[in-house]
Design a protein around this motif. Structure first.
Motif, PDB file in Angstrom:
ATOM      1  N   LEU A 324       0.827  -1.209   0.000  1.00 21.87           N
ATOM      2  CA  LEU A 324       0.000   0.000   0.000  1.00 21.87           C
ATOM      3  C   LEU A 324       0.863   1.261   0.000  1.00 21.87           C
ATOM      4  O   LEU A 324       0.511   2.262  -0.637  1.00 21.87           O
ATOM      5  CB  LEU A 324      -0.925  -0.001   1.215  1.00 21.87           C
ATOM      6  CG  LEU A 324      -2.037  -1.055   1.213  1.00 21.87           C
ATOM      7  CD1 LEU A 324      -2.909  -0.915   2.458  1.00 21.87           C
ATOM      8  CD2 LEU A 324      -2.890  -0.947  -0.037  1.00 21.87           C
ATOM      9  N   ASP A 325       1.980   1.211   0.689  1.00 14.99           N
ATOM     10  CA  ASP A 325       2.894   2.349   0.711  1.00 14.99           C
ATOM     11  C   ASP A 325       3.391   2.664  -0.705  1.00 14.99           C
ATOM     12  O   ASP A 325       3.499   3.831  -1.100  1.00 14.99           O
ATOM     13  CB  ASP A 325       4.077   2.039   1.635  1.00 14.99           C
ATOM     14  CG  ASP A 325       5.087   3.178   1.702  1.00 14.99           C
ATOM     15  OD1 ASP A 325       4.720   4.324   1.395  1.00 14.99           O
ATOM     16  OD2 ASP A 325       6.246   2.918   2.064  1.00 14.99           O
ATOM     17  N   GLY A 326       3.682   1.613  -1.484  1.00 22.51           N
ATOM     18  CA  GLY A 326       4.150   1.828  -2.843  1.00 22.51           C
ATOM     19  C   GLY A 326       3.059   2.316  -3.777  1.00 22.51           C
ATOM     20  O   GLY A 326       3.311   3.105  -4.698  1.00 22.51           O
ATOM     21  N   MET A 346     -12.196   7.630   7.635  1.00 22.82           N
ATOM     22  CA  MET A 346     -12.876   8.418   8.657  1.00 22.82           C
ATOM     23  C   MET A 346     -11.979   9.550   9.135  1.00 22.82           C
ATOM     24  O   MET A 346     -12.316  10.246  10.085  1.00 22.82           O
ATOM     25  CB  MET A 346     -13.264   7.526   9.844  1.00 22.82           C
ATOM     26  CG  MET A 346     -14.071   6.294   9.472  1.00 22.82           C
ATOM     27  SD  MET A 346     -15.620   6.686   8.628  1.00 22.82           S
ATOM     28  CE  MET A 346     -16.529   7.416   9.993  1.00 22.82           C
ATOM     29  N   LEU A 347     -10.824   9.707   8.477  1.00 30.11           N
ATOM     30  CA  LEU A 347      -9.908  10.786   8.838  1.00 30.11           C
ATOM     31  C   LEU A 347     -10.348  12.084   8.174  1.00 30.11           C
ATOM     32  O   LEU A 347     -11.291  12.119   7.391  1.00 30.11           O
ATOM     33  CB  LEU A 347      -8.479  10.427   8.427  1.00 30.11           C
ATOM     34  CG  LEU A 347      -7.918   9.114   9.005  1.00 30.11           C
ATOM     35  CD1 LEU A 347      -6.471   8.931   8.589  1.00 30.11           C
ATOM     36  CD2 LEU A 347      -8.046   9.090  10.521  1.00 30.11           C
ATOM     37  N   GLY A 348      -9.623  13.159   8.451  1.00 31.72           N
ATOM     38  CA  GLY A 348     -10.060  14.471   7.984  1.00 31.72           C
ATOM     39  C   GLY A 348      -9.936  14.682   6.492  1.00 31.72           C
ATOM     40  O   GLY A 348     -10.734  15.374   5.882  1.00 31.72           O
ATOM     41  N   SER A 349      -8.924  14.066   5.844  1.00 32.33           N
ATOM     42  CA  SER A 349      -8.696  14.326   4.436  1.00 32.33           C
ATOM     43  C   SER A 349      -7.946  13.166   3.801  1.00 32.33           C
ATOM     44  O   SER A 349      -7.360  12.321   4.498  1.00 32.33           O
ATOM     45  CB  SER A 349      -7.885  15.614   4.255  1.00 32.33           C
ATOM     46  OG  SER A 349      -6.574  15.452   4.788  1.00 32.33           O
ATOM     47  N   SER A 350      -7.949  13.145   2.464  1.00 27.15           N
ATOM     48  CA  SER A 350      -7.197  12.126   1.736  1.00 27.15           C
ATOM     49  C   SER A 350      -5.701  12.287   1.964  1.00 27.15           C
ATOM     50  O   SER A 350      -4.944  11.310   1.940  1.00 27.15           O
ATOM     51  CB  SER A 350      -7.517  12.222   0.237  1.00 27.15           C
ATOM     52  OG  SER A 350      -8.886  11.984  -0.006  1.00 27.15           O
ATOM     53  N   LYS A 351      -5.271  13.511   2.172  1.00 27.25           N
ATOM     54  CA  LYS A 351      -3.861  13.782   2.434  1.00 27.25           C
ATOM     55  C   LYS A 351      -3.393  13.050   3.692  1.00 27.25           C
ATOM     56  O   LYS A 351      -2.291  12.489   3.726  1.00 27.25           O
ATOM     57  CB  LYS A 351      -3.638  15.288   2.575  1.00 27.25           C
ATOM     58  CG  LYS A 351      -2.201  15.691   2.894  1.00 27.25           C
ATOM     59  CD  LYS A 351      -1.266  15.371   1.745  1.00 27.25           C
ATOM     60  CE  LYS A 351       0.130  15.895   2.022  1.00 27.25           C
ATOM     61  NZ  LYS A 351       1.076  15.526   0.940  1.00 27.25           N
ATOM     62  N   GLU A 352      -4.220  13.037   4.743  1.00 32.64           N
ATOM     63  CA  GLU A 352      -3.859  12.344   5.983  1.00 32.64           C
ATOM     64  C   GLU A 352      -3.679  10.854   5.741  1.00 32.64           C
ATOM     65  O   GLU A 352      -2.791  10.220   6.331  1.00 32.64           O
ATOM     66  CB  GLU A 352      -4.927  12.585   7.046  1.00 32.64           C
ATOM     67  CG  GLU A 352      -4.985  14.004   7.586  1.00 32.64           C
ATOM     68  CD  GLU A 352      -5.974  14.126   8.730  1.00 32.64           C
ATOM     69  OE1 GLU A 352      -5.791  13.444   9.750  1.00 32.64           O
ATOM     70  OE2 GLU A 352      -6.935  14.899   8.585  1.00 32.64           O
ATOM     71  N   VAL A 353      -4.523  10.286   4.875  1.00 37.76           N
ATOM     72  CA  VAL A 353      -4.410   8.853   4.579  1.00 37.76           C
ATOM     73  C   VAL A 353      -3.115   8.565   3.835  1.00 37.76           C
ATOM     74  O   VAL A 353      -2.409   7.600   4.139  1.00 37.76           O
ATOM     75  CB  VAL A 353      -5.621   8.378   3.758  1.00 37.76           C
ATOM     76  CG1 VAL A 353      -5.484   6.892   3.419  1.00 37.76           C
ATOM     77  CG2 VAL A 353      -6.918   8.624   4.519  1.00 37.76           C
ATOM     78  N   SER A 354      -2.785   9.401   2.851  1.00 41.29           N
ATOM     79  CA  SER A 354      -1.540   9.192   2.096  1.00 41.29           C
ATOM     80  C   SER A 354      -0.318   9.348   2.996  1.00 41.29           C
ATOM     81  O   SER A 354       0.654   8.593   2.877  1.00 41.29           O
ATOM     82  CB  SER A 354      -1.467  10.159   0.910  1.00 41.29           C
ATOM     83  OG  SER A 354      -1.375  11.503   1.333  1.00 41.29           O
TER      84      SER A 354
END
Length: 433
Positions: A324-326, A346-354
């Motif tokens: 997933l990291d790759g 469920m986090l604030g943004s897609s950026k936080e997930v990345s």
């Protein structure tokens, strides 16, 4: 000036020092504890801890010796004793009986920890009984809501049960499962409803953290070391490990990003497998089981990875996170996976997930073998094939709506008719004598 030592005096002094050093080192060697094959509870390696200290540190409760007595965890000690009191009242056994039983488990329990526990026998046995009865009582109250007391501060206060559950899955907060099983068997006879096993009540407690709905039928108590091992085995229960053995290689190949895969025409599909790790790529379709990202997701996977780094030969969870990291490098990658319902955040943004995926494997060792090597190699080969990218570009840029398809089709018809007309005109031109 003082007397200058003779050669013989120097030799005697050096010999005397050498004897002291030998005796000292000999004493240290004799006092070394024997290494046990049961060792399975570790402190998180510093290389992992420095990336995110909070992911490994309990916030409300200590379970076991590693964080025993820490100041910020003291408020929970009173609730542990209240749970112990209720636990003792469920059977006809006395506190003395329980202490005698727990003392017979002391040596084995000590061997579960990767370092020597500097607690006296009385302190260690007391801790084992208090912490073990607390955990068993908590599991019973979670499974049987009617057992919860009216003023229970854990179940009747917002977020407390969530915080406690999160602390129960930390590597440094693990507890020998055989002790929990022993305590559970002593008290379970007094619970006449349903007669569940310890594995069943454990699964009921943790299943909201897991991808599976049912307790794997292949589970057995002797094979479970502690809660974190239980969770890992739940993830791997339906994982095709036999298939894995035939695919593992010593070559790690980073997969293309989700964006690059999409541009190359790879189709994404949310998998239905019970195992998160069951990622498949066939006929241009990449099938990935659904992953829900919540506030405790990072903590859970960091501790699973830490356990694998310390204990496991096969680092399946670590390899899954490497994959997933790759694949996830930017928020755009997250958004694409979200469109196909592969990731729900469920986090604030897609950026936080990345950012989560980009940091979770930092300082993690993948090992000599990488399970997803064949998958990554196939994905890279697909992206390198020019016909796949041309086809994807044609479909994306020129055939992305019905009207564009109709216009292209009409244009082709017009082109064919024009060519036919030109050919007919050439044929009809009168030839000279």
């Amino acid at each position: 000036m003082g007397d200058i030592p003779t050669v013989n005096q120097k030799t005697e002094r050096e010999a005397h020092v050498s004897i002291e050093m030998v005796n000292s080192i000999t004493g240290m060697l004799r006092s070394l504890p024997a290494l046990s094959s049961k060792c399975c509870i570790y402190r998180v390696p510093e290389r992992l801890r420095e990336v995110n200290l909070k992911a490994y540190k309990p916030t409300v409760v200590s379970i076991g010796p590693f964080h025993h007595g820490e100041k910020h965890l003291q408020p929970m000690e009173e609730h542990k004793l209240r749970y112990l009191q209720t636990f003792l009242n469920r059977t006809e056994r006395s506190l003395e009986d329980y202490l005698k039983i727990v003392r017979t488990w002391e040596e084995k329990a000590r061997h579960y920890y990767a370092e020597t526990i500097e607690l006296s026998s009385e302190e260690f046995v007391t801790m084992i009984l208090v912490d073990g009865s607390f955990v068993v009582e908590l599991l019973l109250r979670f499974y049987f809501p009617q057992l919860r007391e009216k003023n229970d501060r854990i179940f009747h206060k917002p977020w407390m049960i969530t915080d406690v559950s999160n602390d129960m899955m930390l590597l440094e907060n693990q507890f020998p499962f055989f002790v929990l099983e022993g305590l559970f068997n002593l008290v379970s006879a007094s619970i006449k409803e349903g007669n569940p096993t310890l594995l069943e009540v454990t699964h009921e407690h943790f299943k909201y953290l897991l991808k599976i709905n049912e307790l794997p039928k292949t589970f057995s108590n002797p094979g479970i070391k502690h809660f974190l091992d239980f969770i890992r085995n739940c993830y791997l229960s339906s994982f095709p490990r036999v298939h894995c053995e035939s695919e593992r290689t010593a070559i790690y190949e980073c997969p293309p990003s989700v964006t690059k895969l999409h541009e190359a025409g790879v189709k994404f599909k949310m998998g239905t497998s019970c195992s998160l790790l069951d990622v498949k790529f066939t006929h241009g379709i990449l099938e990935i089981p659904h992953l829900k990202i919540e506030d405790n997701t990072e903590t859970l996977f960091r501790n699973l990875i830490a356990f694998e780094q310390c204990h496991c030969t096969d680092k399946y969870i670590s390899h899954y996170m490497f994959l997933l990291d790759g694949m996830v490098n930017t928020s755009k990658d997250v958004d694409l996976l979200g469109q196909y319902r592969i990731i729900t955040s469920m986090l604030g943004s897609s950026k936080e997930v990345s950012v989560l995926f980009n940091s979770i494997c930092k300082n993690v060792i993948s090992g000599e073998e990488f399970y997803f090597s064949t998958l990554c190699r196939d994905l890279n080969a697909y992206c390198r094939a020019p016909q796949h990218k041309w086809k994807a570009t044609l479909k994306r840029d020129y055939c992305n709506t019905p009207w564009r398809v109709l216009s292209i089709f009409a244009g082709l018809i017009l082109l064919v008719l024009t060519l036919i007309q030109a050919v007919c005109s050439l044929i009809s031109v009168p030839r000279g004598p």
